[in-house]
Design a protein around this motif. Structure first.
Motif, mmCIF file in Angstrom:
data_model
loop_
_atom_site.group_PDB
_atom_site.id
_atom_site.type_symbol
_atom_site.label_atom_id
_atom_site.label_comp_id
_atom_site.label_asym_id
_atom_site.label_seq_id
_atom_site.Cartn_x
_atom_site.Cartn_y
_atom_site.Cartn_z
ATOM 1 N N GLN A 198 -6.189 -18.135 -1.036
ATOM 2 C CA GLN A 198 -5.379 -18.487 0.127
ATOM 3 C C GLN A 198 -4.215 -17.530 0.344
ATOM 4 O O GLN A 198 -3.333 -17.806 1.166
ATOM 5 N N LEU A 199 -4.225 -16.417 -0.357
ATOM 6 C CA LEU A 199 -3.137 -15.462 -0.203
ATOM 7 C C LEU A 199 -3.209 -14.780 1.166
ATOM 8 O O LEU A 199 -4.280 -14.672 1.770
ATOM 9 N N GLU A 200 -2.060 -14.346 1.622
ATOM 10 C CA GLU A 200 -2.008 -13.620 2.887
ATOM 11 C C GLU A 200 -2.798 -12.318 2.770
ATOM 12 O O GLU A 200 -2.664 -11.577 1.792
ATOM 13 N N ILE A 232 -7.103 -6.277 -3.203
ATOM 14 C CA ILE A 232 -6.445 -6.336 -4.507
ATOM 15 C C ILE A 232 -5.178 -7.172 -4.370
ATOM 16 O O ILE A 232 -4.443 -7.062 -3.396
ATOM 17 N N VAL A 233 -4.946 -8.018 -5.339
ATOM 18 C CA VAL A 233 -3.768 -8.886 -5.320
ATOM 19 C C VAL A 233 -2.581 -8.098 -5.860
ATOM 20 O O VAL A 233 -2.618 -7.588 -6.984
ATOM 21 N N ASP A 255 9.066 -7.978 -2.200
ATOM 22 C CA ASP A 255 9.805 -9.191 -1.840
ATOM 23 C C ASP A 255 9.464 -10.373 -2.722
ATOM 24 O O ASP A 255 9.950 -11.487 -2.487
ATOM 25 N N GLY A 256 8.625 -10.160 -3.757
ATOM 26 C CA GLY A 256 8.270 -11.226 -4.681
ATOM 27 C C GLY A 256 7.057 -12.034 -4.277
ATOM 28 O O GLY A 256 6.610 -12.892 -5.039
ATOM 29 N N MET A 257 6.508 -11.790 -3.091
ATOM 30 C CA MET A 257 5.344 -12.506 -2.608
ATOM 31 C C MET A 257 4.067 -11.770 -3.016
ATOM 32 O O MET A 257 3.992 -10.548 -2.926
ATOM 33 N N SER A 258 3.086 -12.542 -3.448
ATOM 34 C CA SER A 258 1.787 -11.979 -3.791
ATOM 35 C C SER A 258 0.899 -11.984 -2.546
ATOM 36 O O SER A 258 0.812 -12.990 -1.836
ATOM 37 N N ARG A 259 0.254 -10.872 -2.301
ATOM 38 C CA ARG A 259 -0.627 -10.731 -1.139
ATOM 39 C C ARG A 259 -1.921 -10.058 -1.570
ATOM 40 O O ARG A 259 -1.949 -9.303 -2.546
ATOM 41 N N PHE A 285 3.238 -0.572 -2.796
ATOM 42 C CA PHE A 285 3.591 -1.897 -2.292
ATOM 43 C C PHE A 285 4.586 -2.609 -3.204
ATOM 44 O O PHE A 285 5.102 -3.666 -2.836
ATOM 45 N N SER A 286 4.838 -2.064 -4.385
ATOM 46 C CA SER A 286 5.792 -2.677 -5.303
ATOM 47 C C SER A 286 7.131 -1.973 -5.300
ATOM 48 O O SER A 286 8.098 -2.479 -5.866
#
Length: 287
Positions: free
Chosen positions: A118-120, A224-225, A230-234, A63-64
């Motif tokens: 509150q992360l996606e 897992i966070v 794209d720089g967004m944490s999910r 994912f990174s």
């Protein structure tokens, strides 16, 4: 394994992509001795040489990576509308358009959390594939690799060799020859083929217990966070959707007898009724 590690030698020792490097573990199985044992159901036997990568670390790295920009994180249903009749028809073409993924996504969004995160919430769609392979036309050299694909990618991307969509995660070892002598210490009969078959099945599941470790089970339940490309944490939740294997491996997975009375790993249809496959009455015998 040396070549795999050498390819990662230039990476940062504490970096994200170094933590998903190969490691070696030892599997433990119980060998039945056909004798009463007050301490258990058999004698403990260890099988060394299980080379694998931690699944959670592989998911984090995937994912990174830059290729994750093509990941589909929100499932949907695809329809085709006839320009002549206006009739709509459901199209099943990708894993992220399937009912299984849509259902898992809806259940995940309804999941209550006590930490106030509150992360996606997104799903990492895991697709495993394994097959024992002979490496040479002469001799007994063979390998039993396990690969991981992400269903978040389109099948057209996964099928392209240049996209590096295939992630090798393990090489399943065979039972060592020493197990014959080990069994001979406790079993006096000449025929031990049934015991070896049992041990092969036990080894297969013992190796998957190593792969599906506590870290993976915690990620399955709580996610897992991950800071994505794209720089967004999910918060990513791994879900296993498919396991592609040939019939001998499905026998090991389902722990059934090879070509037994009910040879199918998914239904209870006996061999005596194979001639009824495809008939209307056939559906009543399936799970």
């Amino acid at each position: 394994m040396t070549r795999f590690d050498a390819s990662e030698a230039t990476l940062d020792a504490n970096g994200l992509f170094q933590r998903d490097s190969w490691r070696e573990s030892v599997a433990e199985i119980l060998v039945p001795t056909r004798e009463r044992d007050a301490d258990g159901n058999g004698q403990l036997f260890t099988v060394p040489g299980f080379h694998h990568r931690p699944l959670v670390a592989v998911i984090r790295a995937a994912f990174s990576e830059a290729s994750s920009r093509w990941f589909h994180l929100t499932p949907f249903k695809r329809f085709w509308k006839s320009p002549l009749t206006g009739r709509e028809q459901r199209v099943y073409d990708e894993l992220y358009t399937s009912d299984a993924w849509n259902k898992a996504h809806d259940e995940l969004q309804k999941q209550k959390r006590d930490d106030g995160c509150q992360l996606e919430r997104v799903i990492a769609g895991l697709m495993f594939w394994s097959d024992a392979t002979h490496l040479a036309q002469f001799g007994n050299a063979s390998a039993w690799p396990v690969y991981l694909f992400f269903g978040n990618q389109s099948k057209y991307v996964r099928a392209c060799p240049t996209t590096n969509a295939c992630h090798p995660i393990a090489f399943i070892p065979s039972l060592p020859e020493s197990i014959v002598g080990f069994i001979g210490k406790y079993v006096k009969t000449k025929s031990i083929s049934d015991i070896l078959t049992h041990c092969k099945r036990e080894l297969f599941h013992a190796l998957w217990r190593i792969l599906l470790d506590d870290e993976f089970l915690d990620a399955y339940r709580n996610g897992i966070v991950i800071k994505c490309h794209d720089g967004m944490s999910r918060r990513v939740f791994p879900r296993i959707f498919t396991y592609s294997a040939d019939y001998p491996e499905k026998v090991l997975i389902a722990t059934i007898r090879d070509k037994g009375v009910c040879p199918c790993p998914r239904c209870f249809l006996p061999k005596s009724r194979f001639d009824q496959l495809g008939l209307k009455a056939d559906i009543s015998a399936r799970i």
